[in-house]
Design an enzyme around this catalytic site. Structure first.
Site, mmCIF file in Angstrom:
data_model
loop_
_atom_site.group_PDB
_atom_site.id
_atom_site.type_symbol
_atom_site.label_atom_id
_atom_site.label_comp_id
_atom_site.label_asym_id
_atom_site.label_seq_id
_atom_site.Cartn_x
_atom_site.Cartn_y
_atom_site.Cartn_z
ATOM 1 N N HIS A 150 0.823 -1.220 0.000
ATOM 2 C CA HIS A 150 0.000 0.000 0.000
ATOM 3 C C HIS A 150 0.852 1.262 0.000
ATOM 4 O O HIS A 150 0.352 2.344 0.280
ATOM 5 C CB HIS A 150 -0.953 0.007 1.201
ATOM 6 C CG HIS A 150 -2.068 -0.983 1.057
ATOM 7 N ND1 HIS A 150 -2.886 -1.316 2.107
ATOM 8 C CD2 HIS A 150 -2.495 -1.722 0.006
ATOM 9 C CE1 HIS A 150 -3.789 -2.209 1.693
ATOM 10 N NE2 HIS A 150 -3.553 -2.476 0.424
ATOM 11 N N GLU A 161 -7.920 -9.757 18.243
ATOM 12 C CA GLU A 161 -9.208 -10.470 18.326
ATOM 13 C C GLU A 161 -9.468 -11.124 16.979
ATOM 14 O O GLU A 161 -8.787 -10.807 15.992
ATOM 15 C CB GLU A 161 -10.325 -9.473 18.646
ATOM 16 C CG GLU A 161 -10.446 -8.393 17.590
ATOM 17 C CD GLU A 161 -11.115 -7.113 18.088
ATOM 18 O OE1 GLU A 161 -11.351 -7.004 19.300
ATOM 19 O OE2 GLU A 161 -11.359 -6.247 17.248
HETATM 20 C C1 BV8 Z 1 -8.009 -2.643 -5.428
HETATM 21 C C2 BV8 Z 1 -4.095 3.938 2.157
HETATM 22 C C3 BV8 Z 1 -8.255 -3.209 -7.707
HETATM 23 C C4 BV8 Z 1 -2.774 4.001 2.762
HETATM 24 C C5 BV8 Z 1 -5.651 2.111 2.384
HETATM 25 C C6 BV8 Z 1 -15.311 -0.861 -4.916
HETATM 26 C C7 BV8 Z 1 -14.526 -0.022 -5.707
HETATM 27 C C8 BV8 Z 1 -13.141 -0.139 -5.768
HETATM 28 C C9 BV8 Z 1 -12.505 -1.110 -5.009
HETATM 29 C C10 BV8 Z 1 -13.297 -1.913 -4.212
HETATM 30 C C11 BV8 Z 1 -14.689 -1.822 -4.167
HETATM 31 N N1 BV8 Z 1 -15.144 -2.761 -3.289
HETATM 32 C C12 BV8 Z 1 -14.096 -3.463 -2.785
HETATM 33 C C13 BV8 Z 1 -12.982 -2.942 -3.350
HETATM 34 C C14 BV8 Z 1 -11.659 -3.327 -3.094
HETATM 35 C C15 BV8 Z 1 -11.111 -2.373 -2.031
HETATM 36 C C16 BV8 Z 1 -11.576 -2.889 -0.697
HETATM 37 O O1 BV8 Z 1 -11.096 -3.914 -0.258
HETATM 38 N N2 BV8 Z 1 -12.540 -2.203 -0.039
HETATM 39 C C17 BV8 Z 1 -13.036 -2.726 1.221
HETATM 40 C C18 BV8 Z 1 -13.242 -1.577 2.191
HETATM 41 C C19 BV8 Z 1 -14.296 -3.526 0.954
HETATM 42 N N3 BV8 Z 1 -9.677 -2.445 -2.172
HETATM 43 C C20 BV8 Z 1 -9.043 -1.552 -2.952
HETATM 44 O O2 BV8 Z 1 -9.545 -0.594 -3.473
HETATM 45 C C21 BV8 Z 1 -7.572 -1.886 -3.166
HETATM 46 N N4 BV8 Z 1 -7.320 -1.865 -4.584
HETATM 47 O O3 BV8 Z 1 -8.899 -3.399 -5.111
HETATM 48 O O4 BV8 Z 1 -7.559 -2.477 -6.726
HETATM 49 C C22 BV8 Z 1 -7.633 -4.541 -7.929
HETATM 50 C C23 BV8 Z 1 -6.787 -5.127 -7.017
HETATM 51 C C24 BV8 Z 1 -6.272 -6.377 -7.273
HETATM 52 C C25 BV8 Z 1 -6.579 -7.026 -8.415
HETATM 53 C C26 BV8 Z 1 -7.428 -6.421 -9.323
HETATM 54 C C27 BV8 Z 1 -7.973 -5.190 -9.066
HETATM 55 C C28 BV8 Z 1 -6.682 -0.848 -2.502
HETATM 56 C C29 BV8 Z 1 -6.846 -0.926 -0.995
HETATM 57 C C30 BV8 Z 1 -5.828 -0.001 -0.303
HETATM 58 C C31 BV8 Z 1 -6.541 1.134 0.340
HETATM 59 N N5 BV8 Z 1 -5.580 1.941 1.093
HETATM 60 N N6 BV8 Z 1 -4.922 3.054 2.970
HETATM 61 C C32 BV8 Z 1 -2.926 4.600 4.126
HETATM 62 O O5 BV8 Z 1 -3.477 5.700 4.215
HETATM 63 O O6 BV8 Z 1 -2.490 3.935 5.068
HETATM 64 S S1 BV8 Z 1 -6.698 1.186 3.338
HETATM 65 C C33 BV8 Z 1 -6.167 0.883 4.885
HETATM 66 O O7 BV8 Z 1 -6.735 -0.415 5.215
HETATM 67 C C34 BV8 Z 1 -4.688 0.716 5.100
HETATM 68 O O8 BV8 Z 1 -3.926 0.507 3.928
HETATM 69 C C35 BV8 Z 1 -4.648 -0.544 5.940
HETATM 70 O O9 BV8 Z 1 -3.446 -1.126 5.929
HETATM 71 C C36 BV8 Z 1 -5.701 -1.334 5.301
HETATM 72 C C37 BV8 Z 1 -6.145 -2.543 6.057
HETATM 73 O O10 BV8 Z 1 -6.485 -2.134 7.390
HETATM 74 P P1 BV8 Z 1 -5.772 -2.934 8.605
HETATM 75 O O11 BV8 Z 1 -4.303 -2.780 8.445
HETATM 76 O O12 BV8 Z 1 -6.313 -4.305 8.659
HETATM 77 O O13 BV8 Z 1 -6.210 -2.080 9.863
HETATM 78 P P2 BV8 Z 1 -7.603 -2.193 10.644
HETATM 79 O O14 BV8 Z 1 -7.697 -1.011 11.531
HETATM 80 O O15 BV8 Z 1 -8.702 -2.490 9.686
HETATM 81 O O16 BV8 Z 1 -7.438 -3.502 11.549
HETATM 82 C C38 BV8 Z 1 -6.473 -3.526 12.582
HETATM 83 C C39 BV8 Z 1 -6.508 -4.906 13.192
HETATM 84 O O17 BV8 Z 1 -5.488 -4.975 14.200
HETATM 85 C C40 BV8 Z 1 -7.812 -5.234 13.889
HETATM 86 O O18 BV8 Z 1 -8.199 -6.563 13.552
HETATM 87 C C41 BV8 Z 1 -7.475 -5.153 15.381
HETATM 88 O O19 BV8 Z 1 -8.205 -6.096 16.144
HETATM 89 C C42 BV8 Z 1 -6.018 -5.503 15.380
HETATM 90 N N7 BV8 Z 1 -5.258 -4.913 16.494
HETATM 91 C C43 BV8 Z 1 -5.457 -3.716 17.102
HETATM 92 N N8 BV8 Z 1 -4.534 -3.543 18.067
HETATM 93 C C44 BV8 Z 1 -3.741 -4.640 18.057
HETATM 94 C C45 BV8 Z 1 -4.196 -5.516 17.052
HETATM 95 N N9 BV8 Z 1 -3.627 -6.699 16.808
HETATM 96 C C46 BV8 Z 1 -2.556 -7.035 17.570
HETATM 97 N N10 BV8 Z 1 -2.066 -6.253 18.560
HETATM 98 C C47 BV8 Z 1 -2.634 -5.058 18.826
HETATM 99 N N11 BV8 Z 1 -2.130 -4.288 19.820
#
Ligand code: BV8
Length: 229
Positions: A109, A204
């Site tokens: 990313h 979790e």
């Molecule tokens: C793509 C930018 C095409 C950088 C981010 C409609 C239109 C277009 C696309 C889509 C669509 N519907 C679905 C999609 C695909 C879309 C997508 O997945 N949407 C989701 C919301 C449904 N994806 C995309 O658009 C991607 N590109 O699809 O291109 C393609 C691709 C492949 C092949 C063909 C075509 C691009 C996605 C990237 C978006 N950019 N951010 C920035 O600003 O940082 S998103 C953002 O989410 C970050 O990048 C982040 O890394 C990513 C994932 O989040 P997580 O890292 O998981 O963080 P989160 O808070 O969610 O979870 C944290 C976890 O940690 C929790 O489980 C928690 O319990 C745990 N935790 C907390 N504390 C602790 C812990 N664990 C351990 N210890 C702790 N102490």
């Protein structure tokens, strides 16, 4: 006792939580404060670039002085000590894996340390606040500078390298990611389909928890060193 040869590790924002960085989807996370459509999509950038500049300039400032934690360090130590291959595919843009000493990294990313010119596609170190007035060091044109990060709807980086690593791994470990964002959230199924052992190390159960063969839930600084040491 299985002896693994090739490990793929997927990391997300939860890995950096104990370093003091916000996650995205926890109750006090980034997406509780911002609408991702405004700050993490090309459409949002076109609509209101100054909001996107403020968002990323602030995240860059929040990341200054932040240190890697025991989980980052345990992964760097694993890479040094493990006789086989270890590759970390990170969704994080915070640079903490490199700061801990990891080298075989794929920043799917993007990276907070780099800026990208949307006009000529040149990358440059991100050393000062981004703004519409900042001129690209390559094409000398202002108005196109953006963070070198992958927004929603944009193609993540290095998917071919990631696919190659997943197609030959025998152990897939997912750490600190909610399993909400694709294609990253689909990697566990690809690893499982080629017979790799799949492990979720997370605070979790994630959205994709049922796809993993093994789960260890708890804070990364506890569960990651315990699992990989
Ligand atoms: C793509 C930018 C095409 C950088 C981010 C409609 C239109 C277009 C696309 C889509 C669509 N519907 C679905 C999609 C695909 C879309 C997508 O997945 N949407 C989701 C919301 C449904 N994806 C995309 O658009 C991607 N590109 O699809 O291109 C393609 C691709 C492949 C092949 C063909 C075509 C691009 C996605 C990237 C978006 N950019 N951010 C920035 O600003 O940082 S998103 C953002 O989410 C970050 O990048 C982040 O890394 C990513 C994932 O989040 P997580 O890292 O998981 O963080 P989160 O808070 O969610 O979870 C944290 C976890 O940690 C929790 O489980 C928690 O319990 C745990 N935790 C907390 N504390 C602790 C812990 N664990 C351990 N210890 C702790 N102490």
């Amino acid at each position: 006792m299985t002896v693994y040869q090739r490990i793929v590790i997927l990391t997300g924002a939860g890995l950096s939580a104990e370093s003091g960085l916000s996650t995205f989807r926890d109750k006090d996370g980034i997406w509780a404060r911002y609408d991702y459509r405004d700050v993490a999509t090309p459409e949002g950038f076109a609509r209101n670039p100054s909001l996107v500049y403020d968002f990323y300039n602030q995240r860059r400032r929040d990341g200054m002085g932040v240190q890697p934690n025991a989980a980052h360090r345990a992964l760097a130590k694993l890479e040094d000590a493990f006789p086989g291959d270890v590759v970390i595919v990170t969704q994080n843009i915070d640079g903490l894996h490199e700061a801990a000493g990891s080298r075989n990294l794929i920043h799917m990313h993007g990276q907070m340390a780099q800026a990208l010119c949307a006009l000529c596609n040149a990358r440059s170190p991100w050393v000062e606040d981004l703004s519409a007035d900042l001129a690209c060091s390559a094409c000398a044109t202002p108005g196109g500078m953006r963070p070198d990060v992958v927004w929603f709807g944009e193609m993540p980086y290095d998917l071919d390298r990631i696919a190659a690593a997943l197609s030959s791994c025998d152990l897939f470990i997912s750490i600190g990611t909610s399993g909400n964002v694709y294609p990253a959230a689909g990697f566990v199924a690809a690893a499982r389909d080629i017979g790799a052992h799949t492990v979720e190390l997370n605070l979790e159960p994630s959205e994709g928890a049922s796809l993993f063969a093994e789960h260890v839930h708890g804070p990364a600084t506890e569960v990651v060193p315990a699992y990989v040491d």
